[in-house]
Design an enzyme around this catalytic site. Structure first.
Site, PDB file in Angstrom:
ATOM      1  N   ARG A  50      52.176   2.278 -34.051  1.00  0.00           N
ATOM      2  CA  ARG A  50      52.316   2.948 -32.754  1.00  0.00           C
ATOM      3  C   ARG A  50      52.559   1.953 -31.629  1.00  0.00           C
ATOM      4  O   ARG A  50      53.050   2.315 -30.559  1.00  0.00           O
ATOM      5  CB  ARG A  50      51.057   3.789 -32.452  1.00  0.00           C
ATOM      6  CG  ARG A  50      51.091   4.490 -31.093  1.00  0.00           C
ATOM      7  CD  ARG A  50      50.019   5.575 -30.973  1.00  0.00           C
ATOM      8  NE  ARG A  50      48.721   5.144 -31.427  1.00  0.00           N
ATOM      9  CZ  ARG A  50      47.858   4.444 -30.689  1.00  0.00           C
ATOM     10  NH1 ARG A  50      48.168   4.061 -29.465  1.00  0.00           N
ATOM     11  NH2 ARG A  50      46.681   4.114 -31.185  1.00  0.00           N
ATOM     12  N   TYR A  61      68.399  18.749 -14.202  1.00  0.00           N
ATOM     13  CA  TYR A  61      67.851  19.279 -15.442  1.00  0.00           C
ATOM     14  C   TYR A  61      66.564  20.059 -15.172  1.00  0.00           C
ATOM     15  O   TYR A  61      65.603  19.528 -14.616  1.00  0.00           O
ATOM     16  CB  TYR A  61      67.596  18.133 -16.421  1.00  0.00           C
ATOM     17  CG  TYR A  61      67.125  18.573 -17.786  1.00  0.00           C
ATOM     18  CD1 TYR A  61      67.744  19.617 -18.457  1.00  0.00           C
ATOM     19  CD2 TYR A  61      66.062  17.928 -18.407  1.00  0.00           C
ATOM     20  CE1 TYR A  61      67.315  20.016 -19.711  1.00  0.00           C
ATOM     21  CE2 TYR A  61      65.633  18.314 -19.669  1.00  0.00           C
ATOM     22  CZ  TYR A  61      66.262  19.362 -20.311  1.00  0.00           C
ATOM     23  OH  TYR A  61      65.835  19.765 -21.555  1.00  0.00           O
ATOM     24  N   ASP A  75      68.134   9.062 -13.503  1.00  0.00           N
ATOM     25  CA  ASP A  75      68.450   9.628 -14.811  1.00  0.00           C
ATOM     26  C   ASP A  75      69.944   9.418 -15.059  1.00  0.00           C
ATOM     27  O   ASP A  75      70.793  10.022 -14.392  1.00  0.00           O
ATOM     28  CB  ASP A  75      68.094  11.118 -14.821  1.00  0.00           C
ATOM     29  CG  ASP A  75      68.268  11.758 -16.199  1.00  0.00           C
ATOM     30  OD1 ASP A  75      69.061  11.230 -16.996  1.00  0.00           O
ATOM     31  OD2 ASP A  75      67.631  12.789 -16.452  1.00  0.00           O
ATOM     32  N   LYS A 123      71.936  12.378 -26.242  1.00  0.00           N
ATOM     33  CA  LYS A 123      73.270  12.841 -25.846  1.00  0.00           C
ATOM     34  C   LYS A 123      74.348  11.825 -26.238  1.00  0.00           C
ATOM     35  O   LYS A 123      74.543  11.562 -27.407  1.00  0.00           O
ATOM     36  CB  LYS A 123      73.275  13.119 -24.344  1.00  0.00           C
ATOM     37  CG  LYS A 123      72.092  13.946 -23.839  1.00  0.00           C
ATOM     38  CD  LYS A 123      72.034  15.324 -24.445  1.00  0.00           C
ATOM     39  CE  LYS A 123      71.053  16.249 -23.745  1.00  0.00           C
ATOM     40  NZ  LYS A 123      69.641  15.852 -23.842  1.00  0.00           N
TER      41      LYS A 123
END
Length: 367
Positions: free
Chosen positions: A50, A103, A171, A196
């Site tokens: 992790r 978004y 972003d 994307k």
């Protein structure tokens, strides 16, 4: 990385491994939860799955190079990257500006999870970002805005934020680092969904944060460690593999977007078309200054929802899907998700089909 290289060369070099005799050109993924510890109890580079992973580091190095950052931090999704960054930056009593026209999940997280903690949330459209940022502590901008494709003047916004002493996060999902590099325009951090255009095959979910401020990046990495929003090593390897062709894919997608936008602008079925690359587009002037490419998304307004559905049904090439940036050209009727747009508003995400084939198919499907 040498600045004279083109984007496809940058993609290939960023995704490759150092040239070491006897080592594979493309190293395999390292799926590990635990690592051998040294007798010396000083923590080794890798000690627990992790906390770190060699495949992550290769991907993060590539993402940092492409964004022009000193470091990057990969996450299990774009929203994990965004929410982790906001948790690091914000405290009760602070003010956060988020896109009102961007978004929708970002707005939902801000209002549902941050506002109850005593954080003031201000929503601003693209051309109102600079005014809203005048008294903000953190500004999260999105440019081009998804789905309307308005463009924020990032250099001006960064100047406002510097004057205020606030942190600017951009972003960069829609543009990708092949379209613009917000850090060079004054942003403090870049966040993106690499689901994307960068991974580009509609089969991965991942995100990242990139920046050159060690204090902010250390906080982001610590948040990932504690909250656990990690990326699997196999997914990291697949993303790294995809990056090698990202320059080629994005170039074709942008080429297709410009051609389709020009065709739609003259088509009687289109009531409105938005694409920053069109000289007539309201965002064109700012986009030309700060963007190298205008992106693979085109927004079109058709008569109604039925017209959008008919477009997909009559087409041989278009697919109905809500993500974007993949190799297939897709259509998403954004009102179905609650975006403040008309029922016939559709976001087209260009794939890598041959441009002439795509134009012919869309024209025929529109009737």
């Amino acid at each position: 990385m040498d600045g004279h290289y083109g984007d496809s060369t940058r993609s290939v070099k960023a995704s490759g491994a150092p040239a070491v005799a006897g080592e594979p050109v493309t190293p395999p993924p390292v799926p590990a939860a635990a690592y051998h510890l040294s007798v010396d109890e000083a923590a080794p580079i890798d000690f627990y799955g992790r906390a770190s992973n060699p495949t992550w580091r290769r991907l993060e190095s590539a993402l940092a190079e492409l964004e022009g950052a000193t470091s990057a931090c990969a996450f299990g999704s774009g929203m994990a990257a965004i929410t982790s960054t906001l948790r690091v930056l914000l405290r009760p009593g602070m003010k956060l500006v988020v896109p009102a026209d961007g978004y929708y999940q970002t707005r939902r997280y801000a209002t549902e999870s941050l506002a109850p903690l005593g954080i003031t949330i201000v929503e601003a459209v693209a051309d109102g970002m600079c005014a809203a940022a005048a008294d903000a502590d953190v500004v999260l901008a999105e440019s081009p805005v998804n789905p309307t494709l308005d463009v924020v003047d990032l250099h001006r916004l960064a100047s406002v934020c510097r004057g205020r002493g606030s942190v600017l996060v951009v972003d960069n999902t829609a543009a990708t680092p092949f379209g613009q590099r917000p850090l060079s325009l004054g942003a403090d951090l870049v966040v993106a969904s690499a689901t994307k255009g960068l991974s580009g095959h509609s089969d991965l979910v991942l995100g990242y944060v990139a920046g050159s401020r060690p204090d902010l990046m250390a906080g982001v990495e610590r948040e990932r460690l504690l909250a656990g929003a990690i990326l699997g090593p196999f997914e990291a390897w697949l993303a790294l593999r995809s990056l090698g062709t990202a320059g080629l894919r994005v170039d074709r997608q942008c080429q297709n977007a410009m051609a389709v936008a020009l065709m739609l602008r003259g088509h009687p079925a289109a009531r409105g078309v938005r694409y920053p690359g069109l000289p007539q587009d309201p965002a064109h002037e700012v986009a030309t200054i700060q963007m190298k490419r205008y992106g693979g998304l085109v927004a079109v307004e058709l008569a109604d929802a039925a017209a959008v559905h008919a477009l997909v049904e009559r087409s041989d090439l278009l697919v109905a899907a809500t993500s974007f940036g993949g190799i297939h050209t897709s259509v998403d009727r954004r009102a179905r998700w609650g975006d403040p747009v008309s029922p016939g508003f559709a976001r087209l995400s260009m794939g890598i089909e041959d441009t002439d084939d795509l134009l012919a198919d869309i024209e025929e499907a529109l009737g």
